[in-house]
Design a protein around this motif. Sequence first.
Motif, PDB file in Angstrom:
ATOM      1  N   ILE A   1       0.806  -1.218   0.000  1.00 50.46           N
ATOM      2  CA  ILE A   1       0.000   0.000   0.000  1.00 50.46           C
ATOM      3  C   ILE A   1       0.842   1.272   0.000  1.00 50.46           C
ATOM      4  CG2 ILE A   1      -0.235   0.462   2.491  1.00 50.46           C
ATOM      5  CD1 ILE A   1      -3.172   0.211   0.004  1.00 50.46           C
ATOM      6  N   CYS A   2       2.138   1.160   0.280  1.00 48.45           N
ATOM      7  CA  CYS A   2       3.005   2.328   0.473  1.00 48.45           C
ATOM      8  C   CYS A   2       3.208   3.121  -0.826  1.00 48.45           C
ATOM      9  CB  CYS A   2       4.362   1.886   1.011  1.00 48.45           C
ATOM     10  SG  CYS A   2       5.519   3.265   1.258  1.00 48.45           S
ATOM     11  N   PRO A   3       2.759   4.382  -0.890  1.00 48.64           N
ATOM     12  CA  PRO A   3       2.950   5.181  -2.102  1.00 48.64           C
ATOM     13  C   PRO A   3       4.407   5.567  -2.332  1.00 48.64           C
ATOM     14  CG  PRO A   3       1.956   6.520  -0.377  1.00 48.64           C
ATOM     15  CD  PRO A   3       1.993   5.113   0.145  1.00 48.64           C
ATOM     16  N   ALA A   4       5.215   5.514  -1.270  1.00 45.18           N
ATOM     17  CA  ALA A   4       6.646   5.832  -1.389  1.00 45.18           C
ATOM     18  C   ALA A   4       7.465   4.606  -1.799  1.00 45.18           C
ATOM     19  CB  ALA A   4       7.167   6.403  -0.072  1.00 45.18           C
ATOM     20  N   LYS A   5       6.793   3.453  -1.962  1.00 49.30           N
ATOM     21  CA  LYS A   5       7.436   2.208  -2.399  1.00 49.30           C
ATOM     22  C   LYS A   5       8.570   1.772  -1.468  1.00 49.30           C
ATOM     23  CE  LYS A   5       4.719   2.259  -5.910  1.00 49.30           C
ATOM     24  NZ  LYS A   5       3.510   1.405  -5.898  1.00 49.30           N
ATOM     25  N   ARG A   6       8.404   2.038  -0.184  1.00 52.08           N
ATOM     26  CA  ARG A   6       9.439   1.659   0.781  1.00 52.08           C
ATOM     27  C   ARG A   6       9.370   0.166   1.083  1.00 52.08           C
ATOM     28  NH1 ARG A   6      12.103   5.567   3.057  1.00 52.08           N
ATOM     29  NH2 ARG A   6      12.495   4.506   5.036  1.00 52.08           N
ATOM     30  N   GLU A   7      10.519  -0.441   1.300  1.00 54.03           N
ATOM     31  CA  GLU A   7      10.602  -1.884   1.547  1.00 54.03           C
ATOM     32  C   GLU A   7      10.401  -2.153   3.038  1.00 54.03           C
ATOM     33  OE1 GLU A   7      14.380  -2.952  -0.142  1.00 54.03           O
ATOM     34  OE2 GLU A   7      13.585  -2.970  -2.179  1.00 54.03           O
ATOM     35  N   ILE A   8       9.194  -1.887   3.482  1.00 59.50           N
ATOM     36  CA  ILE A   8       8.901  -1.935   4.919  1.00 59.50           C
ATOM     37  C   ILE A   8       9.024  -3.349   5.470  1.00 59.50           C
ATOM     38  CG2 ILE A   8       7.202  -1.376   6.698  1.00 59.50           C
ATOM     39  CD1 ILE A   8       5.943   0.610   4.704  1.00 59.50           C
ATOM     40  N   VAL A   9       8.328  -4.300   4.843  1.00 59.64           N
ATOM     41  CA  VAL A   9       8.300  -5.659   5.392  1.00 59.64           C
ATOM     42  C   VAL A   9       9.680  -6.305   5.340  1.00 59.64           C
ATOM     43  CG1 VAL A   9       7.657  -6.839   3.237  1.00 59.64           C
ATOM     44  CG2 VAL A   9       6.964  -7.795   5.430  1.00 59.64           C
ATOM     45  N   GLN A  10      10.485  -5.957   4.334  1.00 56.28           N
ATOM     46  CA  GLN A  10      11.839  -6.531   4.261  1.00 56.28           C
ATOM     47  C   GLN A  10      12.689  -6.063   5.449  1.00 56.28           C
ATOM     48  OE1 GLN A  10      10.104  -5.203   1.806  1.00 56.28           O
ATOM     49  NE2 GLN A  10      10.507  -6.183  -0.171  1.00 56.28           N
ATOM     50  N   SER A  11      12.564  -4.795   5.802  1.00 57.49           N
ATOM     51  CA  SER A  11      13.309  -4.262   6.948  1.00 57.49           C
ATOM     52  C   SER A  11      12.868  -4.921   8.247  1.00 57.49           C
ATOM     53  CB  SER A  11      13.109  -2.743   7.044  1.00 57.49           C
ATOM     54  OG  SER A  11      13.549  -2.097   5.878  1.00 57.49           O
ATOM     55  N   ILE A  12      11.548  -5.090   8.396  1.00 62.97           N
ATOM     56  CA  ILE A  12      11.005  -5.718   9.611  1.00 62.97           C
ATOM     57  C   ILE A  12      11.456  -7.170   9.703  1.00 62.97           C
ATOM     58  CG2 ILE A  12       8.871  -6.467  10.742  1.00 62.97           C
ATOM     59  CD1 ILE A  12       7.546  -3.920   9.617  1.00 62.97           C
ATOM     60  N   ARG A  13      11.421  -7.879   8.581  1.00 67.04           N
ATOM     61  CA  ARG A  13      11.851  -9.283   8.560  1.00 67.04           C
ATOM     62  C   ARG A  13      13.319  -9.415   8.985  1.00 67.04           C
ATOM     63  NH1 ARG A  13      10.624 -10.784   3.290  1.00 67.04           N
ATOM     64  NH2 ARG A  13       8.540 -11.429   3.941  1.00 67.04           N
ATOM     65  N   SER A  14      14.163  -8.521   8.497  1.00 67.32           N
ATOM     66  CA  SER A  14      15.590  -8.544   8.856  1.00 67.32           C
ATOM     67  C   SER A  14      15.791  -8.287  10.341  1.00 67.32           C
ATOM     68  CB  SER A  14      16.358  -7.503   8.029  1.00 67.32           C
ATOM     69  OG  SER A  14      16.300  -7.810   6.659  1.00 67.32           O
ATOM     70  N   ALA A  15      15.013  -7.339  10.882  1.00 68.73           N
ATOM     71  CA  ALA A  15      15.120  -7.026  12.312  1.00 68.73           C
ATOM     72  C   ALA A  15      14.694  -8.220  13.168  1.00 68.73           C
ATOM     73  CB  ALA A  15      14.265  -5.807  12.639  1.00 68.73           C
ATOM     74  N   LYS A  16      13.613  -8.860  12.783  1.00 70.87           N
ATOM     75  CA  LYS A  16      13.147 -10.027  13.537  1.00 70.87           C
ATOM     76  C   LYS A  16      14.188 -11.146  13.518  1.00 70.87           C
ATOM     77  CE  LYS A  16       8.884 -11.416  13.004  1.00 70.87           C
ATOM     78  NZ  LYS A  16       7.658 -11.847  12.295  1.00 70.87           N
ATOM     79  N   ALA A  17      14.797 -11.345  12.364  1.00 67.48           N
ATOM     80  CA  ALA A  17      15.832 -12.391  12.247  1.00 67.48           C
ATOM     81  C   ALA A  17      17.037 -12.066  13.133  1.00 67.48           C
ATOM     82  CB  ALA A  17      16.272 -12.537  10.793  1.00 67.48           C
ATOM     83  N   ALA A  18      17.413 -10.780  13.167  1.00 66.62           N
ATOM     84  CA  ALA A  18      18.557 -10.362  14.000  1.00 66.62           C
ATOM     85  C   ALA A  18      18.252 -10.554  15.476  1.00 66.62           C
ATOM     86  CB  ALA A  18      18.895  -8.901  13.715  1.00 66.62           C
ATOM     87  N   ILE A  19      17.028 -10.222  15.881  1.00 64.27           N
ATOM     88  CA  ILE A  19      16.632 -10.374  17.285  1.00 64.27           C
ATOM     89  C   ILE A  19      16.615 -11.859  17.680  1.00 64.27           C
ATOM     90  CG2 ILE A  19      14.687 -10.110  18.889  1.00 64.27           C
ATOM     91  CD1 ILE A  19      14.034  -7.480  17.283  1.00 64.27           C
ATOM     92  N   ARG A  20      16.078 -12.709  16.783  1.00 62.25           N
ATOM     93  CA  ARG A  20      16.054 -14.144  17.084  1.00 62.25           C
ATOM     94  C   ARG A  20      17.463 -14.725  17.189  1.00 62.25           C
ATOM     95  NH1 ARG A  20      11.807 -14.525  12.947  1.00 62.25           N
ATOM     96  NH2 ARG A  20       9.772 -14.514  13.961  1.00 62.25           N
ATOM     97  N   SER A  21      18.349 -14.273  16.322  1.00 61.04           N
ATOM     98  CA  SER A  21      19.718 -14.811  16.339  1.00 61.04           C
ATOM     99  C   SER A  21      20.436 -14.417  17.629  1.00 61.04           C
ATOM    100  CB  SER A  21      20.505 -14.314  15.128  1.00 61.04           C
ATOM    101  OG  SER A  21      20.699 -12.913  15.188  1.00 61.04           O
ATOM    102  N   LYS A  22      20.133 -13.234  18.156  1.00 59.95           N
ATOM    103  CA  LYS A  22      20.733 -12.799  19.429  1.00 59.95           C
ATOM    104  C   LYS A  22      20.237 -13.655  20.581  1.00 59.95           C
ATOM    105  CE  LYS A  22      21.934  -7.977  18.556  1.00 59.95           C
ATOM    106  NZ  LYS A  22      21.777  -6.584  19.011  1.00 59.95           N
ATOM    107  N   LYS A  23      18.946 -14.033  20.503  1.00 58.64           N
ATOM    108  CA  LYS A  23      18.369 -14.871  21.560  1.00 58.64           C
ATOM    109  C   LYS A  23      18.970 -16.259  21.543  1.00 58.64           C
ATOM    110  CE  LYS A  23      13.888 -12.586  22.104  1.00 58.64           C
ATOM    111  NZ  LYS A  23      12.417 -12.725  21.991  1.00 58.64           N
TER     112      LYS A  23
END
Length: 438
Positions: free
Chosen positions: A416-438
Motif C-alpha cells: 500500500i506504500c505510495p513511497a514504495k518503501r521496503e517496509i516488510v523486508q526491513s522488519i523481517r531482517s530485524a526479527k531475524a537479527a533479534i532471534r539470532s541474538k536470543k
Amino acid sequence: MKGLTFKRGIHPNYHKEATAGLMIEKMLPGKELVFPMSQHIGAPCTPIVKKGDYVSVGDKIGEANGFVSAPIHSSVSGIVKAVEMHMTLKGIKETCVIVENDGLYTRGEQMKPHLKGQEVPLTKEELIEAVKVAGIVGLGGAAFPTHVKLSTPKDKKVEFILINGAECEPYLTSDHRVMLERGEEVIGGLKILLHVYKEAKGIIGIEDNKMDAYEHMKQLAKGTSIEVKLLHTKYPQGSEKHLIAALTTREVPSGKLPIEVGCIVHNIDSVGAIYRAVTRGEPVLSRIVTISGKGVKKPCNLEVKTGTSFREVLEYAQVDWEQSVKIIAGGPMMGTAISDVDVPVMKGTSAILCFTKEEVGLEAASNCIRCGKCVNVCPMGLVPSALQKSAIHGHYDEFIKQNGMDCIECGCCAYICPAKREIVQSIRSAKAAIRSKK
C-alpha cells in the motif's frame, strides 16, 4: 451471502483467472532429484542413506532430529547418487540427498495404512505418530511440523479445528483445485481429526472468490458435523490469527499460539496429507504447485514430486526466460524472489511465479511521506513505518516495545506504500537479527 472477515487488510488484484479453471496435471520428474534435509521449521534431518543405496518411493532418507522436525522421504525409486551440499530455495547450500530416478516408481514396503476407511479407531497418540512418520508439515508455506501442532498440552482443550481454504495470496489456485478435485480427501482428513479430538468442532473457511469450491465442499460435508463457512475475499484472510478471528471471533494473544484460544488450524493440502498418511501410509511425496505470471506461456496447476528441479517445472510451463525478470517461489506477497532455478521443489512450495517487467514494480523508494496508509491496513494493528525506522537504525529494544515481533510479514504495508518503501523486508531482517541474538 456476506462472507466473514477480520479488521483491516487489503484488496489486491488477485490474478487467479489464469489458472483457477485449470485442472491439476501430473508432471513426472527428470533423471535427478534433490532432497534438502531441511524442508520445515525446526531442526534439519540427518541423512540415513549413502551413495550407492537403492531407495523406493516413500522410503525415509532423512531422519528427524528433535521434536520440532519432520522426516524426509524419497518421491521416486532409484540409486542414491550423492549426499552433498546443494543450493536450495533459501539461497544457500545445504545438505541434500540426490537420487537418480530409475523411472519405475517402485513403491516402498513401509507405506502401509494405519486404518482401513474409518473402521479402526485411532487414539490421539497413534494419529500423532502416523502424521510424524509421514513427515507432514504445514503445506500452506510455513512448513511447521504438523505432529507438533497436534500435540496439544493436556491442560488445553481443542474446541475448533479450522481448515484454511482461503488461499488469499494472489495468483495461487492450487488449494482451490484440490477442493474441487480432491475434496473427499480434505473431508476425510478432517473426519479423522474430529474422531480423535471428539469435543472439537470442524470448520472449513473458503473465500467468496471460490464459490464453486464453497458449494462443492458444502455438498461433500452434508450429513457430517463439519461446517463450511464463507469468508470475505481479503488479504491476508488465510493468516492463522485472522482466520481464527473471522471464523470464531476469538483473538489469539500476542506471542501465543492458536491453542491458547482452543483452536488448531490446518491448510487444505495438509489435512489431505493427513488422510493419505492414515489411510494409505503415504508420506509427503508431492505438491500441487501453481505456475503462473506472464512469463510463462502455459500457466497450470501441477502435481510435482518433491525433489524436482524448478527449471524442469518452468520448462514444462513453457517459460520465456528473456521476458521473466523476476521469479518468485510462493505468492507475490509472502513468497521469495529467487536467482537460481536449479533448486528443488520442497514440501512448502505452493507456487512458482514468473513476472515480466510490466508486472513488477521497479520504482525507486523515496522518503516516508507519513500518510498513515500502512497503519490503516496492518492486520496486526501495528505501526509499520515506525517499525521500519527502528529496524533500519538497529534500535531493536524499541522495535520489541513496538510489538514488532507480532508482525506476520504479510506485506500489506509494502503493497500500500505510495513511497514504495521496503517496509516488510526491513522488519523481517530485524526479527531475524533479534532471534539470532536470543
